[in-house]
Each structure stands twice: as structure tokens, then as C-alpha cells.
Design an enzyme around this catalytic site. Structure first.
Site, PDB file in Angstrom:
ATOM      1  N   LYS A  45       0.823  -1.188   0.000  1.00  7.85           N
ATOM      2  CA  LYS A  45       0.000   0.000   0.000  1.00  7.85           C
ATOM      3  C   LYS A  45       0.867   1.251   0.000  1.00  7.85           C
ATOM      4  O   LYS A  45       0.412   2.345  -0.296  1.00  7.85           O
ATOM      5  CB  LYS A  45      -0.869   0.044   1.258  1.00  7.85           C
ATOM      6  N   GLY A  46       2.128   1.086   0.344  1.00  9.66           N
ATOM      7  CA  GLY A  46       2.999   2.233   0.585  1.00  9.66           C
ATOM      8  C   GLY A  46       3.219   3.162  -0.584  1.00  9.66           C
ATOM      9  O   GLY A  46       3.432   4.358  -0.409  1.00  9.66           O
ATOM     10  N   ASP A 102       7.765   2.702  -2.779  1.00  8.54           N
ATOM     11  CA  ASP A 102       7.937   3.751  -1.775  1.00  8.54           C
ATOM     12  C   ASP A 102       9.324   3.706  -1.160  1.00  8.54           C
ATOM     13  O   ASP A 102       9.967   4.728  -0.984  1.00  8.54           O
ATOM     14  CB  ASP A 102       6.865   3.663  -0.682  1.00  8.54           C
ATOM     15  N   ASP A 105      14.687  -1.375   1.098  1.00  8.69           N
ATOM     16  CA  ASP A 105      15.682  -1.597   2.144  1.00  8.69           C
ATOM     17  C   ASP A 105      16.562  -2.781   1.776  1.00  8.69           C
ATOM     18  O   ASP A 105      17.603  -2.600   1.177  1.00  8.69           O
ATOM     19  CB  ASP A 105      15.079  -1.660   3.547  1.00  8.69           C
ATOM     20  N   LYS A 133      17.407   2.724   1.338  1.00  9.81           N
ATOM     21  CA  LYS A 133      18.320   2.609   2.479  1.00  9.81           C
ATOM     22  C   LYS A 133      19.550   1.828   2.032  1.00  9.81           C
ATOM     23  O   LYS A 133      19.556   0.601   2.116  1.00  9.81           O
ATOM     24  CB  LYS A 133      17.657   1.857   3.627  1.00  9.81           C
ATOM     25  N   VAL A 155      11.156   4.299   9.299  1.00 12.86           N
ATOM     26  CA  VAL A 155      10.529   5.548   8.866  1.00 12.86           C
ATOM     27  C   VAL A 155       9.052   5.352   8.528  1.00 12.86           C
ATOM     28  O   VAL A 155       8.631   4.266   8.132  1.00 12.86           O
ATOM     29  CB  VAL A 155      11.269   6.156   7.647  1.00 12.86           C
ATOM     30  N   ARG A 167       0.493   6.671   7.609  1.00 16.04           N
ATOM     31  CA  ARG A 167       0.581   6.713   6.141  1.00 16.04           C
ATOM     32  C   ARG A 167       0.240   8.089   5.573  1.00 16.04           C
ATOM     33  O   ARG A 167       0.756   8.480   4.541  1.00 16.04           O
ATOM     34  CB  ARG A 167      -0.379   5.702   5.503  1.00 16.04           C
TER      35      ARG A 167
END
Length: 181
Positions: A45-46, A102, A105, A133, A155, A167
């Protein structure tokens, strides 16, 4: 919701910085895909706010679709084992696919997803991510466009959540460890 929230330890990227970065990225993406049919694939969903803002800033015509994937392992650590929770409605065969993410990492999920879309016959698969990241990377992954490199911290904001909260914040900040420890 603004980043001057008591749960935010430090603001990393403001709403204004995100707007400026999207205005910088959109023309580069437009030029890269000039005269090509491109399918934007947002990762739920990010990526919702980023894909909405980016697609509006782009000038070339695009089609859009969404995927939801889950990488699971122990707790908050990705194992690279990926489950598709919502697959694409669009056939990607012979399509130019731009994955809109979004945050990257470990890169494990995105590495798997890139290979999966290529195996389905996509003509090309590129990645644009708002955040990356570098210190968390477990695999080398070719990311064509990166908004911001950030430290390896937890974050939230601008699509990123903790237990579905935060969000809707207009920027990105480091979540205070007291909230999740």
C-alpha cells in the site's frame, strides 16, 4: 497529518522536498519512455501517494496497475520469500514496466519481483523508488531512479506505515523507537 507529531523523532524528507523531487524525476522518466508504452506498477500500500503524485507529474500517457506482495520471515526481517497478495490485472508480456516503490531496504522483495515480471515476458522492467536505504541492502538491485537515500532507520509517512498508522503524513520521518519497542 503533519510530521510535527510527537511520535516522530526526526524529519527526514519534507512534503516540499518530495514535491521538488517528483518534479525532477518526472521529466527524466518521460524522456526515458518517450515513444514507448509504459505500465506503471505500484506496490501496495505504501507506494499509493508516490505513484499518484508521480503519474500526475509525468507528461507521457501511462497505464497503471497495482500489486501487493508480502515478504515474510521472522518479525520485521525480510527473508526474501515472497507471496503475491494481489496480482496484476494487466498482462505484462511485451510491455515496458516501471515498478513504482515507496522504499527499498534489503532489496530482496524487489529483486524477486523484477525477476517475476521478466519471466512473464515484460519487454523491460525498471524501478523508481522514493526512498532507498543503502546500508540495509542485501542484494544488488538496479534502480533506475531514486528520490532520496536515507539512513537505515524505521521511517513512516507519505505511504509508509507502522501498524497502518502514519501513512497520511505529508513527509517522511523517523518513528520514535518508544512507539514500536
Amino acid at each position: 497529518m503533519h510530521l510535527n507529531h510527537p511520535d516522530i523523532k526526526e524529519v527526514l524528507v519534507t512534503a516540499e522536498q518530495i514535491r521538488e523531487k517528483i518534479q525532477e524525476l518526472a521529466p527524466k522518466i518521460d524522456a526515458f519512455y518517450a515513444d514507448k508504452d509504459v505500465l506503471l506498477v505500484g506496490i501496495l500500500k505504501g507506494a499509493v501517494p508516490f505513484m499518484a503524485d508521480l503519474s500526475r507529474a509525468m507528461q507521457i500517457p501511462t497505464k497503471q496497475d497495482w500489486m501487493a506482495v508480502s515478504s515474510y520471515g521472522s518479525g520485521t526481517v525480510s527473508s526474501g520469500v515472497v507471496r503475491i497478495l494481489k496480482d496484476l490485472d494487466t498482462d505484462v508480456k511485451d510491455r515496458n514496466v516501471l515498478i513504482v516503490e515507496d522504499i527499498i531496504d534489503s532489496g530482496l522483495t524487489l529483486s524477486w519481483l523484477t525477476a517475476n515480471l521478466k519471466a512473464r515476458g515484460a519487454a523491460s522492467v525498471e524501478i523508481v523508488t522514493l526512498l532507498r536505504k543503502p546500508d540495509a541492502a542485501k542484494v544488488e538491485i538496479a534502480v533506475r531512479w531514486v528520490g532520496f537515500d536515507i539512513p537505515n532507520e524505521f521511517v513512516v509517512g507519505y505511504g509508509l506505515d507502522f501498524n497502518e498508522s502514519y501513512r497520511s503524513m505529508d513527509g517522511v520521518g523517523i518513528l520514535s523507537p518508544a512507539v514500536y519497542s
